[in-house]
Write an enzyme that holds these catalytic residues in place. Structure first.
Site, PDB file in Angstrom:
ATOM      1  N   GLU A 296      13.718  -2.241  -9.757  1.00 39.05           N
ATOM      2  CA  GLU A 296      13.422  -0.773  -9.992  1.00 39.05           C
ATOM      3  C   GLU A 296      15.345  -0.864 -10.288  1.00 39.05           C
ATOM      4  O   GLU A 296      15.645   0.205 -10.940  1.00 39.05           O
ATOM      5  CB  GLU A 296      12.743   0.110  -9.145  1.00 39.05           C
ATOM      6  CG  GLU A 296      11.677   0.303  -9.100  1.00 39.05           C
ATOM      7  CD  GLU A 296      10.769   1.552  -8.043  1.00 39.05           C
ATOM      8  OE1 GLU A 296      11.903   1.513  -7.416  1.00 39.05           O
ATOM      9  OE2 GLU A 296       9.466   1.527  -8.424  1.00 39.05           O
TER      10      GLU A 296
ATOM     11  N   GLU B 190       7.448  -5.487  -1.971  1.00 38.36           N
ATOM     12  CA  GLU B 190       8.324  -4.440  -1.844  1.00 38.36           C
ATOM     13  C   GLU B 190       9.674  -4.429  -2.339  1.00 38.36           C
ATOM     14  O   GLU B 190      10.308  -3.634  -3.003  1.00 38.36           O
ATOM     15  CB  GLU B 190       7.642  -3.418  -0.772  1.00 38.36           C
ATOM     16  CG  GLU B 190       8.908  -2.329  -1.016  1.00 38.36           C
ATOM     17  CD  GLU B 190       7.638  -1.092  -1.466  1.00 38.36           C
ATOM     18  OE1 GLU B 190       8.270  -0.159  -3.095  1.00 38.36           O
ATOM     19  OE2 GLU B 190       6.330  -1.010  -1.354  1.00 38.36           O
TER      20      GLU B 190
ATOM     21  N   GLU C  67      14.106   3.186   0.687  1.00 32.24           N
ATOM     22  CA  GLU C  67      12.565   2.608   0.391  1.00 32.24           C
ATOM     23  C   GLU C  67      11.956   3.959   0.691  1.00 32.24           C
ATOM     24  O   GLU C  67      11.577   2.657   2.611  1.00 32.24           O
ATOM     25  CB  GLU C  67      12.354   1.489   0.122  1.00 32.24           C
ATOM     26  CG  GLU C  67      13.011   0.787  -1.422  1.00 32.24           C
ATOM     27  CD  GLU C  67      13.285   2.091  -2.205  1.00 32.24           C
ATOM     28  OE1 GLU C  67      11.863   2.118  -3.120  1.00 32.24           O
ATOM     29  OE2 GLU C  67      13.744   1.836  -3.429  1.00 32.24           O
TER      30      GLU C  67
END
Length: 121
Positions: free
Chosen positions: A76, A69, A28
């Site tokens: 996701e 995050e 990420e």
């Protein structure tokens, strides 16, 4: 009766947490940016010397963004497993998780403005 604190469980939990942090850092880009900004924030606080309360609050607020995050990335990953094809409901869920990060960033911005006003005025 099992022991109140199980060191083996704590150690395994630590390893899982570190694996999650490693995965997020590797996969990420936004998380990498947030990790890179952490020492910048620490240095800025050391130079500005706003006081222990401000420093703790600003560090905690940034760590909260990093936690959000991580949750966004986990959401996701799960959504991509559930529905690898485009799905508007999946998009909505991903967008809402991203919105949580945006709110966390806004909180950080407001806190920094308040601290700078407090320090310089």
């Amino acid at each position: 009766m099992p022991p109140l604190i199980n060191p083996r469980h704590l150690f395994r939990a630590l390893l899982f947490s570190l694996a999650g942090l490693r995965r997020a850092f590797a996969a990420e880009q936004a998380f990498r940016h947030e990790v890179i900004l952490l020492p910048v924030i620490i240095v800025a606080l050391a130079l500005l010397r706003p006081g222990l309360g401000w420093s703790a609050g600003l560090l905690a607020a940034w760590l909260l963004v990093m936690a959000l995050e991580l949750l966004n990335s986990a959401i996701e990953e799960a959504f991509n497993l559930i529905s690898p094809d485009y799905n508007i409901k999946v998009k909505y869920g991903k967008d809402m998780a991203s919105g949580a990060i945006f709110v966390g960033l806004c909180i950080n911005g407001l806190l920094w403005i308040a601290m700078l006003v407090d320090v310089f005025w």
